[in-house]
Design an enzyme around this catalytic site. Sequence first.
Site, PDB file in Angstrom:
ATOM      1  N   LYS A  26      -5.399  -9.113   6.745  1.00  0.00           N
ATOM      2  CA  LYS A  26      -5.778  -7.713   6.768  1.00  0.00           C
ATOM      3  C   LYS A  26      -5.883  -7.218   8.323  1.00  0.00           C
ATOM      4  CE  LYS A  26      -6.784  -4.073   4.089  1.00  0.00           C
ATOM      5  NZ  LYS A  26      -6.206  -4.128   2.624  1.00  0.00           N
TER       6      LYS A  26
HETATM    7  P1  NAD Z   1      -6.138   6.845   1.902  1.00  0.00           P
HETATM    8  O1  NAD Z   1      -6.746   6.842   3.335  1.00  0.00           O
HETATM    9  O2  NAD Z   1      -4.879   7.450   1.763  1.00  0.00           O
HETATM   10  O3  NAD Z   1      -7.330   7.688   1.056  1.00  0.00           O
HETATM   11  C1  NAD Z   1      -8.707   7.513   0.868  1.00  0.00           C
HETATM   12  C2  NAD Z   1      -9.119   8.642   0.214  1.00  0.00           C
HETATM   13  O4  NAD Z   1     -10.813   8.377   0.031  1.00  0.00           O
HETATM   14  C3  NAD Z   1      -9.275  10.050   0.973  1.00  0.00           C
HETATM   15  O5  NAD Z   1      -8.893  10.937  -0.119  1.00  0.00           O
HETATM   16  C4  NAD Z   1     -10.600  10.123   1.601  1.00  0.00           C
HETATM   17  O6  NAD Z   1     -10.901  11.485   1.621  1.00  0.00           O
HETATM   18  C5  NAD Z   1     -11.243   9.570   0.600  1.00  0.00           C
HETATM   19  N1  NAD Z   1     -12.621   9.070   0.775  1.00  0.00           N
HETATM   20  C6  NAD Z   1     -13.180   8.439   1.773  1.00  0.00           C
HETATM   21  N2  NAD Z   1     -14.420   8.152   2.001  1.00  0.00           N
HETATM   22  C7  NAD Z   1     -14.885   8.710   0.678  1.00  0.00           C
HETATM   23  C8  NAD Z   1     -16.057   8.937   0.180  1.00  0.00           C
HETATM   24  N3  NAD Z   1     -17.064   8.189   0.648  1.00  0.00           N
HETATM   25  N4  NAD Z   1     -16.162   9.380  -1.285  1.00  0.00           N
HETATM   26  C9  NAD Z   1     -15.204  10.032  -1.646  1.00  0.00           C
HETATM   27  N5  NAD Z   1     -13.958  10.153  -1.161  1.00  0.00           N
HETATM   28  C10 NAD Z   1     -13.788   9.385  -0.073  1.00  0.00           C
HETATM   29  O7  NAD Z   1      -6.672   5.414   1.688  1.00  0.00           O
HETATM   30  P2  NAD Z   1      -5.726   4.528   0.239  1.00  0.00           P
HETATM   31  O8  NAD Z   1      -4.718   3.836   0.719  1.00  0.00           O
HETATM   32  O9  NAD Z   1      -5.862   5.450  -0.831  1.00  0.00           O
HETATM   33  O10 NAD Z   1      -6.847   3.389   0.097  1.00  0.00           O
HETATM   34  C11 NAD Z   1      -8.046   3.874  -0.862  1.00  0.00           C
HETATM   35  C12 NAD Z   1      -8.516   2.409  -1.336  1.00  0.00           C
HETATM   36  O11 NAD Z   1      -7.700   1.680  -2.051  1.00  0.00           O
HETATM   37  C13 NAD Z   1      -8.887   1.173  -0.168  1.00  0.00           C
HETATM   38  O12 NAD Z   1     -10.197   0.712  -0.651  1.00  0.00           O
HETATM   39  C14 NAD Z   1      -7.774   0.419  -0.026  1.00  0.00           C
HETATM   40  O13 NAD Z   1      -8.083  -0.776   0.526  1.00  0.00           O
HETATM   41  C15 NAD Z   1      -7.376   0.387  -1.552  1.00  0.00           C
HETATM   42  N6  NAD Z   1      -5.690  -0.065  -1.640  1.00  0.00           N
HETATM   43  C16 NAD Z   1      -4.864   0.634  -0.979  1.00  0.00           C
HETATM   44  C17 NAD Z   1      -3.571   0.208  -1.308  1.00  0.00           C
HETATM   45  C18 NAD Z   1      -2.248   1.158  -0.940  1.00  0.00           C
HETATM   46  O14 NAD Z   1      -1.333   0.575  -1.271  1.00  0.00           O
HETATM   47  N7  NAD Z   1      -2.480   2.066  -0.183  1.00  0.00           N
HETATM   48  C19 NAD Z   1      -3.488  -0.821  -2.197  1.00  0.00           C
HETATM   49  C20 NAD Z   1      -4.426  -1.636  -2.702  1.00  0.00           C
HETATM   50  C21 NAD Z   1      -5.647  -1.183  -2.420  1.00  0.00           C
END
Ligand code: NAD
Length: 442
Positions: free
Chosen positions: A132
């Site tokens: 990561k």
């Molecule tokens: P992103 O940056 O695209 O979106 C994050 C979202 O969360 C945004 O809408 C933001 O406004 C919101 N957010 C942040 N803090 C917040 C809070 N305190 N309350 C409510 N909303 C809040 O990120 P993402 O890629 O969607 O990732 C989200 C989660 O999923 C992370 O934990 C990431 O590690 C996990 N994840 C992502 C992927 C991927 O393919 N992108 C894969 C596996 C896991």
Amino acid sequence: MTVIANDTPPSAGGPAAPPQPPSTPPPVPERTVLDDAREQLADAAAVLGLPGDVHAMLAEPRREVSVSIPLRRDDGTIEVLRGYRVQHNYSRGPGKGGVRFDARVDLDEVRALAMWMTWKCALLDVPYGGAKGGVRLDPRRYSTGELERITRRYTSEIAPLIGPHQDIPAPDIGTDEQTMAWMMDTYSVGQGHTVLGVVTGKPIAIGGSLGRAASTSRGVVAIAVEALRHLDIEPTSATAAVQGFGKVGRGAARLLAEQGVRVIAVSDMYGAIFNIGGLDLPALEAHVDATGSVVGFPEALEIDGTDVLLAEVDLLVPAAVEGVINADNACFVRARLIVEGANGPLTADADRILAERGVVVVPDILANAGGVVVSYFEWVQANQAYWWTEDEVNERLVDRMTRAWRDVLDYAAERQLSLRLAATCMAVERVYRAHEVRGLYP
Ligand code: NAD
């Protein structure tokens, strides 16, 4: 008797006075997400009877690098940022894991996320280890040009560690396919030739896979549908709340609605909205594209951001950041089922409280593994120079996710374990077997 202050060395020959107890006890260090990740490993090690030395080895990252990223801002001033890349384990293949741009990034968070990537890849049986990366910054404070310079400098600093056979980054919080294109280009310039396989989650124009953008969300929803049915709830009569409306949450909300689930509450970092009759997801997506937030969507009530987690729904999908369900609010969660779209949204305390209350929790390393599965498909397609249709990608993804769900469910039922402990045991065992046959060098 002379009292010697704690920081004064005892005089030669004289009896050393015992250290004086401090008048107030030192503050208990706050539990970190890494403590939770290590506790999950310890629980699995105990169930598996893992040798102590192997447990100790798996609790530590293989490699980690901390880099300084000097940025020339658009106004000509220089700001110095901090970035990390952690490779937790590569017994089963090259490191694999996202790059996060977020103000909360620190080394312990990246270590925990890298460890979870090792388990996720092993659980879904993709031939990768776990890694990561992250840069500590709030992306909203930087222009597109500045983000490009940050990405390129970060990539060049970690370049000796990454590569298609070493460690393959992907998007995560605050990064996207454009970030991956800059990373791929920077790495390729350094190598003197184009290296498509150094990152996944790339734009289609440079070897990205069809279906990758929605893959994590599609996997979350495939598992959510299976889990609802397991609880005798038909998706078409179910309600859901989704925290986070980014790459994972937004797609999950849309795909849940397509399955007939009534999505009644969603949130992002700016606030939350609620409509008991079900949110109109296409209209909401258009609103978010136009305004940048779910807030202000006309066909819904505005509610407090944290209330989304406490909504009275069948299914809750936390898809934002770590630790949002914790000892303070776990007893107020009203969902029957939680499917972890985010990594680590539940603390270990919350896990215990929810288990006692009979709430079913599908763990992150299973629920959100769709992204890494299609990253693996992207790598396979690139190696064969043969591209699959989007339907082929989606079918293979859903097939892998549902098979993993059934395997974890069976493993948990046979041994009377929680789904998280079952999934972690299955993954840790696979990593251990790989380590065992490879042996310890030297
Ligand atoms: P992103 O940056 O695209 O979106 C994050 C979202 O969360 C945004 O809408 C933001 O406004 C919101 N957010 C942040 N803090 C917040 C809070 N305190 N309350 C409510 N909303 C809040 O990120 P993402 O890629 O969607 O990732 C989200 C989660 O999923 C992370 O934990 C990431 O590690 C996990 N994840 C992502 C992927 C991927 O393919 N992108 C894969 C596996 C896991």
